[in-house]
Design a protein around this motif. Structure first.
Motif, PDB file in Angstrom:
ATOM      1  N   ARG A  93       0.831  -1.205   0.000  1.00 47.07           N
ATOM      2  CA  ARG A  93       0.000   0.000   0.000  1.00 47.07           C
ATOM      3  C   ARG A  93       0.871   1.262   0.000  1.00 47.07           C
ATOM      4  O   ARG A  93       1.977   1.284   0.543  1.00 47.07           O
ATOM      5  N   MET A  94       0.352   2.310  -0.620  1.00 48.44           N
ATOM      6  CA  MET A  94       1.052   3.586  -0.692  1.00 48.44           C
ATOM      7  C   MET A  94       0.596   4.443   0.483  1.00 48.44           C
ATOM      8  O   MET A  94      -0.579   4.825   0.574  1.00 48.44           O
ATOM      9  N   GLU A  95       1.528   4.715   1.390  1.00 49.22           N
ATOM     10  CA  GLU A  95       1.188   5.410   2.634  1.00 49.22           C
ATOM     11  C   GLU A  95       0.632   6.800   2.343  1.00 49.22           C
ATOM     12  O   GLU A  95       1.172   7.539   1.517  1.00 49.22           O
ATOM     13  N   TYR A  96      -0.450   7.136   3.032  1.00 51.97           N
ATOM     14  CA  TYR A  96      -1.130   8.426   2.924  1.00 51.97           C
ATOM     15  C   TYR A  96      -1.790   8.659   1.562  1.00 51.97           C
ATOM     16  O   TYR A  96      -2.360   9.718   1.329  1.00 51.97           O
ATOM     17  N   VAL A  97      -1.690   7.684   0.650  1.00 53.37           N
ATOM     18  CA  VAL A  97      -2.337   7.826  -0.661  1.00 53.37           C
ATOM     19  C   VAL A  97      -3.459   6.812  -0.796  1.00 53.37           C
ATOM     20  O   VAL A  97      -4.595   7.162  -1.121  1.00 53.37           O
ATOM     21  N   ASP A  98      -3.159   5.528  -0.559  1.00 48.45           N
ATOM     22  CA  ASP A  98      -4.209   4.517  -0.591  1.00 48.45           C
ATOM     23  C   ASP A  98      -5.211   4.763   0.533  1.00 48.45           C
ATOM     24  O   ASP A  98      -4.847   5.281   1.602  1.00 48.45           O
ATOM     25  N   PRO A  99      -6.464   4.393   0.343  1.00 51.16           N
ATOM     26  CA  PRO A  99      -7.495   4.671   1.365  1.00 51.16           C
ATOM     27  C   PRO A  99      -7.173   4.009   2.700  1.00 51.16           C
ATOM     28  O   PRO A  99      -6.668   2.882   2.746  1.00 51.16           O
ATOM     29  N   PHE A 100      -7.453   4.734   3.775  1.00 53.42           N
ATOM     30  CA  PHE A 100      -7.362   4.191   5.123  1.00 53.42           C
ATOM     31  C   PHE A 100      -8.798   3.830   5.513  1.00 53.42           C
ATOM     32  O   PHE A 100      -9.581   4.688   5.918  1.00 53.42           O
ATOM     33  N   THR A 101      -9.143   2.566   5.355  1.00 56.98           N
ATOM     34  CA  THR A 101     -10.531   2.124   5.431  1.00 56.98           C
ATOM     35  C   THR A 101     -11.078   2.204   6.857  1.00 56.98           C
ATOM     36  O   THR A 101     -10.307   2.263   7.832  1.00 56.98           O
TER      37      THR A 101
END
Length: 974
Positions: A93-101
């Motif tokens: 996952r791309m930190e701070y870019v991909d959703p934090f569900t």
């Protein structure tokens, strides 16, 4: 800790022992990938804390966990279990870019709450409150004024920063990785030392050595606590183990209870300063600075000896003043009894040897642990059966569990400080108050670490203070030559002795409980007995001779000043030298001692003179007034032991005088920073010899400076550690495919010399993927190396072309290459020359395609530290000299002949036949001749590693000479 029923205690202890054994196995045979081991480490060690430690001592059940405790234990496991199951997804996952569900949000909150509760119960409430306060600061920082003001953080950003940003910090960050790997194996080694009877050896040795002298039990406490501390790493457990014997004995023979507790506390705290194991914070230091642990041991050795010398001197003076007698003869073990356990020293010697040989810390500790079990079998009294092995594993697990959550919380604090910019802001506040005065800055940082130590353990205190203070020390201390190791040891010392300083001193409180004395009074006595912690801490900055740096005279001189200062101070507060001292004499002694220890505003000769005049004068007067010579003999013996250490260690220690050039000549080797393995640039061959273009540049510099291209010490560095290693003084030159950028040059304390290769970032893909141009990478997963310009280039390129991509970030190039080759990524991005070299090294290079696009410009340049213009010029013109040699037709084969026979003025100057170019920078005339003879001219180096005579076969292109259509040129060498 609770007294649990047998079945439950056995189950929990068995669980801890099993996972401790697993960590030992990993130490010898390799660890799982980072996210897996970090999540698993917290998964197995957090839940038992809720079963072992009551929520509220005195009110919660003391002999069984409550239903709520079981609920806490299960809840604490859930977030770590989820990360363990989804380790690949977390990595990708791309930190701070991909959703934090929403699921992630719930797990993050659950992790924070259970972690804080575990810390409150089992570690230190102060650390729990500090961590919670840092998280609260992220919520309210945008409302605060001045330097405390931050941008607005969403709840998702806060929870993600604290929980799921493993590359920067948080629960699963690098700090948790350190404790789950290296520190865990050293904890196991310490536990097996205890289980084998090494503690008995130390106690008997201390009693045999010191028991028959004045104040014997107190000296036994000092010696045995120092030795025991090398394996326990915990000041409190050290107090409990050795203090149970020594404190009652000290009280019985005449010491006041608070004084006895203070002596034991100061001695126990020093165990974390004593090589070869030291404390957990020392391993953290090795990991975050990339300084080999063996170098830290060498640098810390004299300081540890001085610390215990001061305590022994203080104990002696105190005992003489109050008339304390030696131990009874029947209580002193015979040397036969001591020697019965002496074989247990062999694993410790093995550990020291392996560490000095630069073996990895975890593997060295693994080997030493197995050796401890094997050596224990040599005699019946030390033999470790299955029961002793199980107890050692259990004790290791009981130590690992609270440390695991404490370090995870430290990762959260560091993540918050980084995300909010408070590392810079708080460092700026301290720097502003210091007003550019380095001494005042050091004093403020000392007080900061001591204040942190009031509420949190040593290792978290060191981590947080180092993040804030080390950059400030390096910046303001640059004119003094302060390097990374000095700055970190300064912070480390005060983090350790904070355990013994009032008003809250964990070790002193534990000792006071045994002595039935006031904890506050005991901590005051611990501070005065441990005064050397303060003097040695500052000496790391101002007297680097105590780190075994410089020649034998410089080391001995620095140590002698410290010894005399400590004798002056300890005799002053004890009120005794060779006989009782009056108030005015004590003031004179104390003032002289403080000036000798801390008077760094004066020349060293003045500090030495003050100490000699005052100590010698008062000592001579007292000598005329007393016939007792015991103190003279004891002092002479102690001085001899302390001063012998630098002489014995001189051949081991790195020698680093003032300038870079003189330091290299003194040590006889060039410290060169290279990559961890990069084909065609810097990589060891099958014989272990480093090969590549970057490696040859280092050889050329060594040949120019030392006359021998073989005198290079190779330091493989990752992208994250390379700049700190150079600015901190670990290496002399960084030759590691490093792109010259504005911020790297202006902010990191570096100077880039001569650009020697022009590259551009490209993409490598599988030939059967059907991808022929970078525009087809929309939605692709791309392997990339952390802490490089490639990440920013990719983001800029993606925004400019409206493409989306999934970055898969790795710590070093080798990991990224393996991941790409295994199919984990659709493409691999790096500089095109590196990709060409990687492709050439594959079994089937034709199965991979280098795309034609270049999305950046990447000028490679060798970097050196700022502040040494002479060294900058030397390295820069070695590179220019290799380029000039190609232009003039000077090669490896004809250089010597042309030096003697060429009539071309430019060739004569280049090869040292005419002109004084070498002497102008402190070298001989043949400096460039030696460099060319060692590696050839630039064209030869290029062809050998990248061009026609290499597997890579990369055309010169922009890296041709200026007169052949390329960009490479050299200014006139005249």
């Amino acid at each position: 800790m609770r007294e649990l029923p047998f079945w439950l205690r056995t189950s929990i202890f068995g669980w801890l022992a099993f996972w401790a054994a697993v960590h030992l196995y990993w130490g010898g045979f390799g660890f799982p990938e980072p996210i897996t081991i970090r999540s698993l480490h917290l998964l197995v060690f957090t839940p038992p804390l809720f079963l072992l430690y009551p929520a509220f001592p005195g009110r919660s059940p003391e002999h069984r966990p409550s239903v709520a405790d079981w609920a806490w234990a299960i809840a604490s496991a859930v977030p770590h279990f989820w990360v363990f199951l989804h380790a690949d997804a977390v990595n990708d996952r791309m930190e701070y870019v991909d959703p934090f569900t929403p699921l992630m949000m719930g797990l993050a909150i659950l992790c924070m709450v259970t972690m804080l509760e575990a810390i409150r119960r089992a570690v230190e409430p102060g650390l729990a409150w500090m961590t919670a306060g840092c998280l609260l600061y992220m919520f309210i920082g945008h409302w605060l004024p001045g330097v405390l003001n931050t941008r607005v953080f969403t709840t998702a950003e806060i929870m993600e920063a604290a929980w799921l940003v493993p590359t920067a910090g948080g629960v699963y960050g690098p700090l948790t990785g350190i404790v789950a790997t290296t520190i865990a194996v050293f904890i196991l080694f310490g536990a097996f030392m205890q289980g084998s009877g090494t503690g008995r050896l130390f106690a008997n040795f201390g009693a045999a050595v010191a028991g028959r002298y004045t104040g014997g039990p107190a000296k036994v406490a000092v010696v045995s606590s120092g030795l025991f501390g090398t394996m326990s790493g915990s000041s409190v457990s050290n107090v409990i183990t050795t203090g149970a014997m020594t404190i009652p004995l000290m009280v019985r023979i005449g010491y006041k209870p608070a004084v006895a507790a203070g002596i034991e506390s100061a001695a126990s705290v020093g165990g974390a300063l004593m090589p070869p194991v030291m404390g957990a914070a020392a391993f953290v230091m090795a990991e975050i600075t990339n300084i080999p642990y063996g170098d830290i041991l060498v640098a810390a050795a004299i300081g540890a000896v001085l610390y215990y010398f001061a305590i022994l001197a203080a104990v002696h003076f105190e005992a003489k003043r109050i008339g304390v007698q030696p131990m009874a003869l029947q209580d002193i073990p015979t040397w036969r009894e001591v020697l019965a356990d002496v074989h247990l020293v062999l694993p410790i010697a093995l550990l020291v040897y392996l560490m000095m040989e630069r073996w990895s810390g975890n593997y060295a500790a693994f080997c030493a642990t197995l050796a401890m079990v094997a050596v224990s079998l040599l005699r019946k009294r030390t033999r470790m059966g299955w029961r002793q092995v199980f107890e050692a594993l259990t004790n290791a697990g009981l130590t690992m569990a609270p440390l695991a959550v404490a370090i995870a919380a430290s990762g959260v604090v560091v993540s918050v400080l980084t995300a909010t910019g408070m590392v810079v802001a708080f460092g700026g506040i301290i720097k502003e108050f210091a007003g550019g005065n380095f001494g005042l800055l050091a004093l403020m940082l000392c007080l900061t670490v001591l204040v942190l130590g009031l509420g949190i353990p040593t290792t978290p205190s060191y981590i947080i203070a180092a993040a804030i203070g080390v950059p400030q020390l390096l910046e303001l201390g640059r004119p003094l030559g302060i390097d990374l190791l000095q700055a970190n040891l300064f912070i480390f010392y005060f983090a350790v002795i904070a355990d013994a300083t009032p008003p809250v001193a964990a070790s002193a409180f534990a000792a006071a409980a045994i002595a039935k004395a006031s904890p506050t009074i005991a901590s005051l006595h611990a501070s005065r007995f441990g005064i050397a912690g303060f003097t040695v801490g500052f000496a790391f900055l101002y007297d680097p001779g105590i780190m075994l740096r410089g020649g034998a005279f410089a080391i001995g001189y620095a140590v002698l000043i410290q010894v005399m200062a400590l004798l002056l101070i300890t005799s002053a507060y004890a009120g005794y030298l060779m006989r009782p001292l009056g108030p005015m004499v004590r003031i004179v002694l104390g003032t002289a001692g403080l000036l000798a220890a801390f008077g760094h505003f004066m020349p060293d000769i003045a500090r030495f003179g003050i100490a000699v005049v005052v100590l010698g004068g008062i000592g001579a007067v007292q000598l005329l007034l007393t016939r007792k010579e015991t103190m003279i003999r004891t002092t002479a013996l102690l001085l001899g032991l302390v001063l012998a250490v630098p002489a014995l260690a001189q051949n081991v220690a790195p020698q680093q005088p003032g300038t870079t050039l003189s330091a290299i000549r003194a040590r006889g080797v060039l410290d060169c920073g290279v990559s961890t393995g990069d084909p065609a640039w810097s990589q060891p061959d099958s014989q272990g010899v480093w090969q590549g273009m970057d490696a040859d540049i280092c050889r050329a510099v060594a040949a120019a400076v030392l006359g021998d291209p073989g005198k290079v010490a190779w330091h493989p560095l990752t992208g994250q550690t390379r700049f700190a290693a150079l600015s901190g003084g670990q290496i002399d030159v960084l030759s590691r495919t490093t792109t010259w950028t504005f911020l790297r040059d202006a902010v990191n304390g570096l100077n880039f010399t001569a650009p020697y290769f022009m590259d551009g970032q490209g993409f490598l893909v599988k030939a059967d993927s059907g991808i022929e141009h970078a525009s087809q990478l929309d939605g692709a997963s791309i392997c990339i190396v952390a802490a490089s310009t490639h990440e920013l280039n990719m983001q800029d390129w993606a925004r400019a072309t409206n493409l989306r991509f999934q970055p898969v970030v790795f710590a070093d190039k080798n990991e990224a290459r393996i991941a790409y080759e295994s199919g984990r990524c659709d493409a691999y991005t790096a500089d095109s020359s590196q990709l060409a070299a990687v492709r050439a090294a594959f079994t089937n290079p034709a199965a991979h395609r280098l795309l034609p696009e270049r999305i950046s410009k990447e000028p490679y340049a060798v970097a050196v530290r700022q502040g040494d213009d002479q060294w900058f010029d030397i390295v820069r013109f070695v590179v220019f000299g290799l380029i000039e040699a190609e232009e003039l037709g000077v090669t490896r084969e004809n250089a010597a002949q042309l030096a003697a026979s060429s009539d071309r003025p430019a060739v004569q100057r280049l090869l040292g036949r005419t002109g004084d170019l070498g002497p102008a920078v402190g070298l001989d005339r043949a400096w460039l001749l030696n460099a060319i003879k060692a590696v050839g001219n630039y064209g030869e180096i290029y062809d050998r590693h990248l061009g026609a005579h290499s597997q890579v076969g990369l055309p010169r292109g922009p890296n041709a000479l200026w007169n052949a259509g390329g960009l490479l040129w050299s200014p006139p060498i005249r």
